[in-house]
Design a protein around this motif. Structure first.
Motif, PDB file in Angstrom:
ATOM      1  N   PHE A  51      -4.787   2.456  -1.540  1.00  0.00           N
ATOM      2  CA  PHE A  51      -3.887   3.375  -1.964  1.00  0.00           C
ATOM      3  C   PHE A  51      -4.376   4.019  -3.207  1.00  0.00           C
ATOM      4  O   PHE A  51      -5.221   3.418  -3.883  1.00  0.00           O
ATOM      5  CB  PHE A  51      -2.588   2.456  -2.080  1.00  0.00           C
ATOM      6  CG  PHE A  51      -2.595   1.488  -3.098  1.00  0.00           C
ATOM      7  CD1 PHE A  51      -2.091   1.788  -4.364  1.00  0.00           C
ATOM      8  CD2 PHE A  51      -2.498   0.071  -2.630  1.00  0.00           C
ATOM      9  CE1 PHE A  51      -2.204   0.530  -5.155  1.00  0.00           C
ATOM     10  CE2 PHE A  51      -2.434  -0.869  -3.258  1.00  0.00           C
ATOM     11  CZ  PHE A  51      -2.119  -0.769  -4.711  1.00  0.00           C
ATOM     12  N   ASP A  52      -3.686   4.964  -3.834  1.00  0.00           N
ATOM     13  CA  ASP A  52      -4.388   5.671  -4.819  1.00  0.00           C
ATOM     14  C   ASP A  52      -3.003   5.491  -6.078  1.00  0.00           C
ATOM     15  O   ASP A  52      -2.195   5.119  -5.806  1.00  0.00           O
ATOM     16  CB  ASP A  52      -4.520   6.937  -4.840  1.00  0.00           C
ATOM     17  CG  ASP A  52      -3.396   8.063  -4.064  1.00  0.00           C
ATOM     18  OD1 ASP A  52      -2.178   7.668  -4.196  1.00  0.00           O
ATOM     19  OD2 ASP A  52      -3.534   8.948  -3.631  1.00  0.00           O
TER      20      ASP A  52
ATOM     21  N   ARG B 204       4.687   6.341  -7.447  1.00  0.00           N
ATOM     22  CA  ARG B 204       5.726   6.454  -6.596  1.00  0.00           C
ATOM     23  C   ARG B 204       6.426   5.062  -6.571  1.00  0.00           C
ATOM     24  O   ARG B 204       7.939   5.002  -6.533  1.00  0.00           O
ATOM     25  CB  ARG B 204       5.689   7.108  -5.169  1.00  0.00           C
ATOM     26  CG  ARG B 204       5.171   8.405  -5.288  1.00  0.00           C
ATOM     27  CD  ARG B 204       5.259   9.223  -3.797  1.00  0.00           C
ATOM     28  NE  ARG B 204       4.071   8.775  -2.883  1.00  0.00           N
ATOM     29  CZ  ARG B 204       2.884   9.196  -3.058  1.00  0.00           C
ATOM     30  NH1 ARG B 204       2.659  10.299  -3.935  1.00  0.00           N
ATOM     31  NH2 ARG B 204       1.958   8.888  -2.326  1.00  0.00           N
ATOM     32  N   MET B 205       5.774   4.128  -6.232  1.00  0.00           N
ATOM     33  CA  MET B 205       6.574   2.714  -6.049  1.00  0.00           C
ATOM     34  C   MET B 205       7.150   2.650  -7.603  1.00  0.00           C
ATOM     35  O   MET B 205       8.146   2.027  -7.517  1.00  0.00           O
ATOM     36  CB  MET B 205       5.415   1.596  -5.632  1.00  0.00           C
ATOM     37  CG  MET B 205       4.939   1.643  -4.523  1.00  0.00           C
ATOM     38  SD  MET B 205       3.705   0.406  -4.054  1.00  0.00           S
ATOM     39  CE  MET B 205       2.252   1.324  -3.680  1.00  0.00           C
TER      40      MET B 205
ATOM     41  N   LYS C  56       0.660  -1.206   0.035  1.00  0.00           N
ATOM     42  CA  LYS C  56      -0.030   0.010  -0.118  1.00  0.00           C
ATOM     43  C   LYS C  56       0.934   1.309  -0.009  1.00  0.00           C
ATOM     44  O   LYS C  56       0.175   2.498  -0.019  1.00  0.00           O
ATOM     45  CB  LYS C  56      -1.011   0.271   1.290  1.00  0.00           C
ATOM     46  CG  LYS C  56      -2.103  -1.167   1.313  1.00  0.00           C
ATOM     47  CD  LYS C  56      -2.632  -1.144   2.536  1.00  0.00           C
ATOM     48  CE  LYS C  56      -1.910  -1.415   3.731  1.00  0.00           C
ATOM     49  NZ  LYS C  56      -1.422  -2.586   3.794  1.00  0.00           N
ATOM     50  N   SER C  57       2.068   1.278   0.121  1.00  0.00           N
ATOM     51  CA  SER C  57       2.992   2.305   0.281  1.00  0.00           C
ATOM     52  C   SER C  57       4.300   1.973  -0.140  1.00  0.00           C
ATOM     53  O   SER C  57       4.807   0.848  -0.311  1.00  0.00           O
ATOM     54  CB  SER C  57       2.906   2.938   1.573  1.00  0.00           C
ATOM     55  OG  SER C  57       3.973   1.858   2.628  1.00  0.00           O
ATOM     56  N   LEU C  58       5.092   3.238  -0.559  1.00  0.00           N
ATOM     57  CA  LEU C  58       6.564   2.955  -0.948  1.00  0.00           C
ATOM     58  C   LEU C  58       7.225   2.152   0.175  1.00  0.00           C
ATOM     59  O   LEU C  58       8.130   1.421  -0.050  1.00  0.00           O
ATOM     60  CB  LEU C  58       7.104   4.289  -1.192  1.00  0.00           C
ATOM     61  CG  LEU C  58       8.621   4.085  -1.895  1.00  0.00           C
ATOM     62  CD1 LEU C  58       8.724   3.377  -2.992  1.00  0.00           C
ATOM     63  CD2 LEU C  58       9.002   5.791  -2.154  1.00  0.00           C
TER      64      LEU C  58
ATOM     65  N   TRP D 247       6.642  -1.456  -0.115  1.00  0.00           N
ATOM     66  CA  TRP D 247       7.391  -1.885  -1.411  1.00  0.00           C
ATOM     67  C   TRP D 247       8.835  -2.277  -1.272  1.00  0.00           C
ATOM     68  O   TRP D 247       9.690  -1.559  -1.063  1.00  0.00           O
ATOM     69  CB  TRP D 247       7.182  -0.907  -2.505  1.00  0.00           C
ATOM     70  CG  TRP D 247       7.547  -1.715  -3.892  1.00  0.00           C
ATOM     71  CD1 TRP D 247       6.514  -2.284  -4.768  1.00  0.00           C
ATOM     72  CD2 TRP D 247       8.792  -1.462  -4.585  1.00  0.00           C
ATOM     73  NE1 TRP D 247       7.292  -2.781  -5.650  1.00  0.00           N
ATOM     74  CE2 TRP D 247       8.466  -2.380  -5.785  1.00  0.00           C
ATOM     75  CE3 TRP D 247      10.208  -0.994  -4.348  1.00  0.00           C
ATOM     76  CZ2 TRP D 247       9.434  -2.825  -6.611  1.00  0.00           C
ATOM     77  CZ3 TRP D 247      11.214  -1.402  -5.214  1.00  0.00           C
ATOM     78  CH2 TRP D 247      10.974  -2.082  -6.441  1.00  0.00           C
TER      79      TRP D 247
ATOM     80  N   THR E  17       0.370   7.010  -5.501  1.00  0.00           N
ATOM     81  CA  THR E  17       1.076   6.066  -4.961  1.00  0.00           C
ATOM     82  C   THR E  17       1.691   5.029  -5.446  1.00  0.00           C
ATOM     83  O   THR E  17       2.832   4.618  -5.425  1.00  0.00           O
ATOM     84  CB  THR E  17       0.505   5.496  -3.359  1.00  0.00           C
ATOM     85  OG1 THR E  17      -0.081   6.795  -2.522  1.00  0.00           O
ATOM     86  CG2 THR E  17       1.206   4.740  -2.604  1.00  0.00           C
TER      87      THR E  17
END
Length: 193
Positions: free
Chosen positions: A75-76, A82-83, A36-38, A41, A79
């Motif tokens: 997550f959008d 960004r990953m 859900k976020s960097l 990841w 986001t």
């Protein structure tokens, strides 16, 4: 700065020199709770170098990934971007290149054409790479749906045992697939053969 410059289209782009990778469970650790976020990841230890090595040896690498966490509101797309920016930067720093990342932001019940096992993501990659087909390309995944999407477009199916791969292997029915412990082992196979 990239110490290993690559041409924008390495070598003659032919399907047999294209490798399409699933993301979660192949390049990075997967999670039942979604990535859900960097910060969540987390690439596998040798996966970034494996992608870079393939690039340096003339393969064009693309990514096809289902990301239903977007549709589910976990997550959008910013986001997710960004990953993917981080993935591209890591691969570039290692001396490689990802030619295209195709993702499906839809949920399983949305009826889209891009969610694997449907082959819409592969069609997007084919279009982005300006190829007539992906016949003979390599599709690397950790689930049956990854392999099915590749098979639908004439790709050689490759299962890795990372992510959900061991469970997929245990279910059987993989007669068409080559099986490797991880992405790095598969990259070694391609480069050495």
């Amino acid at each position: 700065m990239n110490k290993h410059p690559l041409p924008s289209q390495p070598y003659d782009l032919v399907p047999s020199r294209v490798v399409v990778l699933d993301r979660d469970g192949v390049i990075n650790a997967d999670s039942e709770d979604y990535i859900k976020s960097l910060a969540e990841w987390l690439p596998y230890p040798r996966s970034i170098e494996a992608i870079a090595r393939l690039s340096r040896h003339g393969w064009t690498v693309a990514v096809a990934t289902n990301q239903s966490g977007v549709a589910r509101g976990y997550f959008d797309e910013a986001t997710l971007q960004r990953m993917h920016d981080d993935l591209r930067e890591r691969v570039s720093t290692a001396g490689g290149r990802i030619a295209h990342i195709a993702y499906c932001p839809h949920g399983p019940d949305d009826g889209c054409e891009c969610r694997k096992p449907k082959a819409g993501l592969l069609d997007q990659i084919q279009h982005a790479l300006n190829l007539e087909s992906l016949q003979g390309a390599w599709m690397v995944g950790d689930s049956q749906r990854d392999l099915d999407a590749g098979i639908a477009r004439g790709c050689h199916p490759v299962l890795v045992r990372t992510g959900k791969g061991k469970k997929t292997e245990a279910r059987g029915g993989l007669e068409q697939a080559r099986i490797f412990d991880d992405l790095a082992t598969f990259a070694d196979y391609l480069v050495e053969n």
